[in-house]
Design an enzyme around this catalytic site. Sequence first.
Site, PDB file in Angstrom:
ATOM      1  N   ARG A  39      19.715  13.900  11.524  1.00  0.00           N
ATOM      2  CA  ARG A  39      19.870  15.281  11.080  1.00  0.00           C
ATOM      3  C   ARG A  39      21.088  15.487  10.196  1.00  0.00           C
ATOM      4  O   ARG A  39      21.240  16.525   9.567  1.00  0.00           O
ATOM      5  CB  ARG A  39      19.954  16.218  12.300  1.00  0.00           C
ATOM      6  CG  ARG A  39      18.736  16.133  13.202  1.00  0.00           C
ATOM      7  CD  ARG A  39      18.818  17.099  14.352  1.00  0.00           C
ATOM      8  NE  ARG A  39      18.829  18.484  13.910  1.00  0.00           N
ATOM      9  CZ  ARG A  39      18.875  19.536  14.739  1.00  0.00           C
ATOM     10  NH1 ARG A  39      18.924  19.329  16.046  1.00  0.00           N
ATOM     11  NH2 ARG A  39      18.891  20.744  14.263  1.00  0.00           N
ATOM     12  N   GLU A  42      -6.926   8.916  -5.462  1.00  0.00           N
ATOM     13  CA  GLU A  42      -7.984   9.295  -4.522  1.00  0.00           C
ATOM     14  C   GLU A  42      -7.457  10.413  -3.620  1.00  0.00           C
ATOM     15  O   GLU A  42      -6.488  10.220  -2.878  1.00  0.00           O
ATOM     16  CB  GLU A  42      -8.417   8.100  -3.670  1.00  0.00           C
ATOM     17  CG  GLU A  42      -9.458   8.470  -2.628  1.00  0.00           C
ATOM     18  CD  GLU A  42      -9.695   7.383  -1.595  1.00  0.00           C
ATOM     19  OE1 GLU A  42     -10.449   7.634  -0.643  1.00  0.00           O
ATOM     20  OE2 GLU A  42      -9.101   6.298  -1.741  1.00  0.00           O
ATOM     21  N   GLY A  96       3.522   4.952   4.096  1.00  0.00           N
ATOM     22  CA  GLY A  96       3.042   5.670   5.278  1.00  0.00           C
ATOM     23  C   GLY A  96       1.650   5.230   5.652  1.00  0.00           C
ATOM     24  O   GLY A  96       0.938   4.585   4.865  1.00  0.00           O
ATOM     25  N   ASP A  97       1.242   5.593   6.860  1.00  0.00           N
ATOM     26  CA  ASP A  97      -0.101   5.236   7.325  1.00  0.00           C
ATOM     27  C   ASP A  97      -1.162   5.952   6.510  1.00  0.00           C
ATOM     28  O   ASP A  97      -0.908   6.996   5.887  1.00  0.00           O
ATOM     29  CB  ASP A  97      -0.256   5.599   8.813  1.00  0.00           C
ATOM     30  CG  ASP A  97       0.667   4.780   9.710  1.00  0.00           C
ATOM     31  OD1 ASP A  97       1.036   3.660   9.293  1.00  0.00           O
ATOM     32  OD2 ASP A  97       1.022   5.266  10.800  1.00  0.00           O
ATOM     33  N   LYS A 123       0.173  10.717   1.443  1.00  0.00           N
ATOM     34  CA  LYS A 123       0.955  10.126   0.350  1.00  0.00           C
ATOM     35  C   LYS A 123       0.455  10.600  -1.009  1.00  0.00           C
ATOM     36  O   LYS A 123       1.237  11.041  -1.857  1.00  0.00           O
ATOM     37  CB  LYS A 123       0.907   8.594   0.434  1.00  0.00           C
ATOM     38  CG  LYS A 123       1.466   7.997   1.708  1.00  0.00           C
ATOM     39  CD  LYS A 123       1.483   6.486   1.675  1.00  0.00           C
ATOM     40  CE  LYS A 123       0.079   5.900   1.582  1.00  0.00           C
ATOM     41  NZ  LYS A 123      -0.735   6.188   2.798  1.00  0.00           N
ATOM     42  N   VAL A 130      -1.773  10.060   5.932  1.00  0.00           N
ATOM     43  CA  VAL A 130      -0.581  10.851   6.234  1.00  0.00           C
ATOM     44  C   VAL A 130      -0.252  11.835   5.116  1.00  0.00           C
ATOM     45  O   VAL A 130       0.510  12.784   5.310  1.00  0.00           O
ATOM     46  CB  VAL A 130       0.620   9.914   6.517  1.00  0.00           C
ATOM     47  CG1 VAL A 130       1.174   9.336   5.215  1.00  0.00           C
ATOM     48  CG2 VAL A 130       1.718  10.644   7.295  1.00  0.00           C
ATOM     49  N   ASP A 133      -2.092   3.996  -4.465  1.00  0.00           N
ATOM     50  CA  ASP A 133      -2.845   3.152  -3.542  1.00  0.00           C
ATOM     51  C   ASP A 133      -2.231   1.765  -3.409  1.00  0.00           C
ATOM     52  O   ASP A 133      -1.758   1.401  -2.337  1.00  0.00           O
ATOM     53  CB  ASP A 133      -4.314   3.039  -3.957  1.00  0.00           C
ATOM     54  CG  ASP A 133      -5.153   2.387  -2.863  1.00  0.00           C
ATOM     55  OD1 ASP A 133      -4.847   2.609  -1.687  1.00  0.00           O
ATOM     56  OD2 ASP A 133      -6.093   1.653  -3.198  1.00  0.00           O
ATOM     57  N   HIS A 191       0.854  -1.179   0.000  1.00  0.00           N
ATOM     58  CA  HIS A 191       0.000   0.000   0.000  1.00  0.00           C
ATOM     59  C   HIS A 191       0.893   1.234   0.000  1.00  0.00           C
ATOM     60  O   HIS A 191       1.634   1.485   0.946  1.00  0.00           O
ATOM     61  CB  HIS A 191      -0.904  -0.004   1.236  1.00  0.00           C
ATOM     62  CG  HIS A 191      -1.827   1.170   1.299  1.00  0.00           C
ATOM     63  ND1 HIS A 191      -2.892   1.331   0.438  1.00  0.00           N
ATOM     64  CD2 HIS A 191      -1.825   2.255   2.109  1.00  0.00           C
ATOM     65  CE1 HIS A 191      -3.521   2.463   0.723  1.00  0.00           C
ATOM     66  NE2 HIS A 191      -2.893   3.032   1.741  1.00  0.00           N
TER      67      HIS A 191
END
Length: 329
Positions: free
Chosen positions: A253, A212, A162-163, A168, A166, A186, A147
Amino acid sequence: MAEKQFTVLDLIDIDLKEHNSLNLHCIGGRRGLSREIVSPDLNRPGLALSGFYDRFANYRIQLFGRGERAYLGKLADEGTDEPIRQMFTYLIPCCIFTHSITPTKAFFEAAEAAECPLLQTDLETSEFASRIMRILSNIFAPRQSVHGVLVEVYGLGILILGDSGVGKSETALELIERGHRLVADDVVEILCVNGNILIGTGANKIIGHHMEIRGLGIINITHLFGVRAIRDQKRIQLVVKLEEWDSKKMYDRLGMEEDFSEFLGVSIPKLEIPVKPGRNIPIIIETAAMNERLKKMGYNSAKEFNQNILKWIESDAARSVYFGQDDII
């Protein structure tokens, strides 16, 4: 083996263009077109025709070039067809003749009796073998679905994970607006080719190149941005994982730490990018793509920065600043 059955008829009907076209058509044994192809490899049956059947790879596609056809002609001149009949006692997916050559009458009759498909192409043997092995390698390649969103940024295939929610798709949409290309949204299907190359494509061709966008709905990228904004597949060379900003988490960083994601046994460089208001994620991904290309060319900005810092610390000027003039004897 392939996840779904792939038959000889599928091989003939597969939609290939230009330099990938196989130019195949059936010249005999049509009742066997439903036979399954179970291996991406080919076999040249010269030894089998001469009567040596130890380790005969009958489960492979049997490829006949001018050499094999000349031997069939020799058998016909000698009036013997026993080696041919013996070969067709094995279950063979199909026999393919290159250079537009045709089999002998005995071979044709034996294939018809065994219901083994006979195919013909006008391509040269070496060229045909190269094309069909490339095609079958993709068909039989190990695969998995994830996904996410796959985009091409500055020629680099970037898989955005990513969840849900979030951002994407929104990030990919901004990248498309900035001139980059969408491969899949998707659900991305990943194929492992040649054991170490990951190729990403859309899992569903019917809804491919649609996105979507929450609050907007389904949009057609091809219609909105044109064909310049899409491509069918792309090698995955970088993984970007988007996650909500966590103030308690220590993020890299300097860029000295290298992280990887593994798909189908292949490791791909991975970046974790925290998302919060004020951060321009598309620009960060663009910069990550350019930086990754520099790394592949042998230039690593983070390592060069670290080396310059070490040189500065070791220099006389740096020691003077650190210790002060009163400390120098």
